[in-house]
Write an enzyme that holds these catalytic residues in place. Structure first.
Site, PDB file in Angstrom:
ATOM      1  N   TYR A 143       0.835  -1.330  -0.005  1.00 41.30           N
ATOM      2  CA  TYR A 143      -0.308   0.177   0.460  1.00 41.30           C
ATOM      3  C   TYR A 143       1.072   1.542  -0.095  1.00 41.30           C
ATOM      4  O   TYR A 143       0.373   2.409  -0.249  1.00 41.30           O
ATOM      5  CB  TYR A 143      -1.567   0.205   1.087  1.00 41.30           C
ATOM      6  N   PHE A 431     -10.283  -5.378  10.536  1.00 39.22           N
ATOM      7  CA  PHE A 431     -11.436  -4.899   9.865  1.00 39.22           C
ATOM      8  C   PHE A 431     -11.255  -5.282   8.689  1.00 39.22           C
ATOM      9  O   PHE A 431      -9.981  -5.836   8.180  1.00 39.22           O
ATOM     10  CB  PHE A 431     -11.503  -3.417  10.281  1.00 39.22           C
TER      11      PHE A 431
HETATM   12  C1  LIG Z   1      -2.512  -8.052  -2.967  1.00 36.02           C
HETATM   13  C2  LIG Z   1      -3.471  -7.997  -4.501  1.00 36.02           C
HETATM   14  C3  LIG Z   1      -5.357  -7.451  -4.369  1.00 36.02           C
HETATM   15  C4  LIG Z   1      -2.990  -7.005  -5.524  1.00 36.02           C
HETATM   16  O1  LIG Z   1      -3.443  -6.968  -6.715  1.00 36.02           O
HETATM   17  P1  LIG Z   1      -3.337  -6.845  -7.565  1.00 36.02           P
HETATM   18  O2  LIG Z   1      -4.165  -6.280  -9.299  1.00 36.02           O
HETATM   19  O3  LIG Z   1      -2.314  -8.003  -8.490  1.00 36.02           O
HETATM   20  O4  LIG Z   1      -2.451  -5.068  -8.095  1.00 36.02           O
HETATM   21  P2  LIG Z   1      -1.360  -4.766  -9.045  1.00 36.02           P
HETATM   22  O5  LIG Z   1      -1.578  -6.106 -10.063  1.00 36.02           O
HETATM   23  O6  LIG Z   1      -2.451  -3.588  -9.179  1.00 36.02           O
HETATM   24  O7  LIG Z   1      -0.863  -4.107  -8.365  1.00 36.02           O
HETATM   25  C5  LIG Z   1       0.325  -3.405  -8.078  1.00 36.02           C
HETATM   26  C6  LIG Z   1       1.686  -2.823  -7.862  1.00 36.02           C
HETATM   27  O8  LIG Z   1       1.277  -3.201  -6.521  1.00 36.02           O
HETATM   28  C7  LIG Z   1       2.411  -5.080  -6.174  1.00 36.02           C
HETATM   29  N1  LIG Z   1       1.845  -5.258  -5.395  1.00 36.02           N
HETATM   30  C8  LIG Z   1       0.939  -5.975  -5.695  1.00 36.02           C
HETATM   31  N2  LIG Z   1       0.363  -6.572  -4.588  1.00 36.02           N
HETATM   32  C9  LIG Z   1       1.413  -7.256  -3.435  1.00 36.02           C
HETATM   33  C10 LIG Z   1       2.362  -7.645  -3.344  1.00 36.02           C
HETATM   34  N3  LIG Z   1       1.196  -8.612  -1.792  1.00 36.02           N
HETATM   35  N4  LIG Z   1       3.431  -7.734  -2.387  1.00 36.02           N
HETATM   36  C11 LIG Z   1       4.732  -7.118  -3.920  1.00 36.02           C
HETATM   37  N5  LIG Z   1       4.205  -5.725  -5.118  1.00 36.02           N
HETATM   38  C12 LIG Z   1       2.695  -6.072  -4.964  1.00 36.02           C
HETATM   39  C13 LIG Z   1       2.651  -4.993  -7.689  1.00 36.02           C
HETATM   40  O9  LIG Z   1       3.749  -5.975  -8.067  1.00 36.02           O
HETATM   41  C14 LIG Z   1       2.844  -3.652  -8.339  1.00 36.02           C
HETATM   42  O10 LIG Z   1       3.329  -3.287  -8.902  1.00 36.02           O
HETATM   43  P3  LIG Z   1       4.434  -2.449 -10.087  1.00 36.02           P
HETATM   44  O11 LIG Z   1       3.428  -1.758 -10.594  1.00 36.02           O
HETATM   45  O12 LIG Z   1       5.399  -1.948  -9.658  1.00 36.02           O
HETATM   46  O13 LIG Z   1       4.475  -3.980 -11.412  1.00 36.02           O
HETATM   47  C15 LIG Z   1      -2.760  -9.125  -4.530  1.00 36.02           C
HETATM   48  O14 LIG Z   1      -1.943 -10.260  -4.713  1.00 36.02           O
HETATM   49  C16 LIG Z   1      -3.973 -10.459  -3.608  1.00 36.02           C
HETATM   50  O15 LIG Z   1      -5.509 -10.793  -3.658  1.00 36.02           O
HETATM   51  N6  LIG Z   1      -3.564 -10.862  -2.988  1.00 36.02           N
HETATM   52  C17 LIG Z   1      -4.002 -11.464  -1.986  1.00 36.02           C
HETATM   53  C18 LIG Z   1      -4.949 -10.654  -1.002  1.00 36.02           C
HETATM   54  C19 LIG Z   1      -4.698  -9.920  -0.274  1.00 36.02           C
HETATM   55  O16 LIG Z   1      -2.661  -9.795   0.324  1.00 36.02           O
HETATM   56  N7  LIG Z   1      -5.388  -8.375  -0.232  1.00 36.02           N
HETATM   57  C20 LIG Z   1      -4.922  -7.224   0.814  1.00 36.02           C
HETATM   58  C21 LIG Z   1      -5.496  -7.480   1.674  1.00 36.02           C
HETATM   59  S1  LIG Z   1      -4.908  -6.147   3.262  1.00 36.02           S
END
Ligand SMILES: CC(C)(COP(=O)(O)OP(=O)(O)OC[C@H]1O[C@@H](n2cnc3c(N)ncnc32)[C@H](O)[C@@H]1OP(=O)(O)O)[C@@H](O)C(=O)NCCC(=O)NCCS
Length: 431
Positions: A143, A431
């Site tokens: 984030y 939350f």
């Molecule tokens: C975390 C999550 C929502 C990211 O969604 P996503 O659609 O893959 O994210 P994006 O493609 O928009 O990524 C944006 C950037 O963040 C990075 N990023 C996203 N998730 C990441 C992670 N878990 N760790 C490290 N980097 C991450 C991406 O590499 C990308 O970087 P870049 O722009 O330099 O290439 C997804 O991986 C997920 O659902 N994970 C499991 C559930 C979870 O952890 N949710 C978060 C709850 S707080």
């Protein structure tokens, strides 16, 4: 095979996901789409959804604040926000958007879906006039790029009960064991009293209390809740000023007890109630240790004991992340540790329109904060402003990593004196 597009550029909320495939729509959901939303969210969190999970989640979902990414008719991404308020330094509260349910299906990750959901969600939070968005990050790298900074920290404590003699007589409290329905009735007001003066404490809605107390919980959650014991603390006047919920992890070494009392929540509106509840936990028969996670990093427990070292902090991690969306409103809302005037430049790469320079005129009793064209004393990232906002993350620590530009010598130290706060931020609510 469809090919992956690296970092696709969103166009009006529509994302091309496959070079030769359909676009993904990111938009708010309708009532009818709640089941598909919950199912996708549970899958994104590596779980499964059934009818019951959907019905339990339904009342907390406001479709107007709930985003989903649609690949055709399939929900492949989820995120929602809810209105709440959070205690901030100066013993005040501020409206916040609580961000939760953030997932993307494993088949659709790393193609920009989260980025687009964050963009739309922040637009909406700004439009609603909520100066802060807050969330709990599943993983720390996610984030920061969206301007969130780690602002609340949580500690996990372990105490050897047999070595935990109290240093002073334990304050008198009448303790009473109660059931979950009683907790539902009495705990909210104790919690509300306890969060005054503790930055980071998030208000709990009626729905959150229902869930915590098993009024509205899935069978699996209810089974966990039913393992718990609950104890209330009353002062001499009979007023309830604390409660503790705990599990008893029974274990025996031959005929010798080796059990653990696991504190699920210890909430006290007074130091005496906290002391009485800790004493209760540490003197429980059959338990040789107490474990508690979700504790503040400045928990008073060591100072209750003759041997402070018996309180072992086994883990400290970031917990709540803060995103400042309205810098003047947020900075003028809190109280400060000193009286000073600083020109702060906020570098907001995700939302440049929300950044810029402000002049903060602050004191312990209040502050003003307005846009300015004056030369800045320091420049920091939006995420770092979020990190320091609640007073628990020193700007000097971020500066030590070379992440703050100090234009006026001493400005970082002055910012520490302004922003740092005791007690440390703490949030005991997931939350
Ligand atoms: C975390 C999550 C929502 C990211 O969604 P996503 O659609 O893959 O994210 P994006 O493609 O928009 O990524 C944006 C950037 O963040 C990075 N990023 C996203 N998730 C990441 C992670 N878990 N760790 C490290 N980097 C991450 C991406 O590499 C990308 O970087 P870049 O722009 O330099 O290439 C997804 O991986 C997920 O659902 N994970 C499991 C559930 C979870 O952890 N949710 C978060 C709850 S707080």
């Amino acid at each position: 095979m469809p090919s992956r597009l690296p970092a696709p550029k969103p166009v009006s909320g529509r994302l091309p996901v496959w070079s030769n495939g359909p676009v993904i729509d990111v938009r708010t959901i309708t009532d009818e789409e709640i089941p598909a939303y919950v199912a996708a969210m549970r899958t994104g969190f590596a779980g499964h959804a059934d009818e019951e999970a959907i019905e339990v989640a339904r009342p907390s979902i406001d479709p107007d604040r709930t985003l989903a990414a649609f690949d055709g008719r399939q929900v492949v991404g989820t995120a929602r926000a809810f209105a709440s308020d959070m205690t901030i330094p100066g013993d005040r509260t501020i409206p916040v958007a609580g961000v939760t349910n953030v997932t993307v299906l494993p088949t659709h990750r790393r193609r920009g879906l989260l980025t687009e959901m964050m963009r739309q969600q922040l637009d909406d939070v700004v439009a609603r006039g909520e100066p802060l968005a807050v969330l709990i990050a599943a993983e720390a790298p996610i984030y920061g790029r969206f301007g969130y900074g780690a602002a609340v920290w949580r500690a996990t404590l372990r105490v050897d009960s047999r070595a935990a003699a109290f240093a002073h007589p334990v304050p008198a409290r009448t303790l009473e064991m109660v059931d979950l329905p009683t907790m539902r009735t009495v705990a909210p007001s104790v919690f509300e009293a306890s969060r005054a003066g503790r930055p980071g404490a998030l208000a709990r809605s009626e729905g959150m209390w229902d869930r915590r107390c098993g009024v509205r919980a899935a069978a699996e959650e209810l089974a966990e809740l039913r393992k718990r014991f609950h104890v209330l603390a009353r002062d001499d006047a009979g007023t309830i000023d604390g409660y503790m919920s705990y599990d008893h992890r029974g274990e025996w070494d031959g005929m010798r007890p080796n059990g653990t009392l696991v504190v699920r929540e210890l909430c006290a509106a007074s130091p005496d109630a906290a002391a009485a509840l800790w004493h209760h936990a540490l003197t429980m028969d059959w338990c040789v240790r107490v474990e508690a996670d979700d504790r503040p990093v400045d928990d008073g427990l060591p100072w209750l004991l003759r041997d402070q070292r018996q309180v072992v902090t086994t883990d400290v991690t970031d917990f709540v992340w803060v995103r400042v969306l309205d810098v003047p409103a947020a900075l003028s809302a809190r109280g400060y540790g000193s009286t000073d005037r600083l020109v702060i430049e906020v570098d907001d790469r995700f939302r440049p329109d929300l950044g810029g320079r402000v002049v903060l005129d602050a004191s312990p009793v209040g502050a003003t904060c307005e846009p300015t064209t004056e030369a800045p004393d320091l420049t920091l990232d939006a995420a770092h402003l979020g990190a320091i906002y609640l007073g628990g993350t020193p700007l000097s620590r971020i500066a030590a990593a070379g992440r703050v530009r100090e234009h006026t010598p001493g400005a970082v130290a002055r910012a520490d004196r302004l922003f740092l706060h005791s007690p440390a931020p703490w949030c005991s609510t997931w939350f």
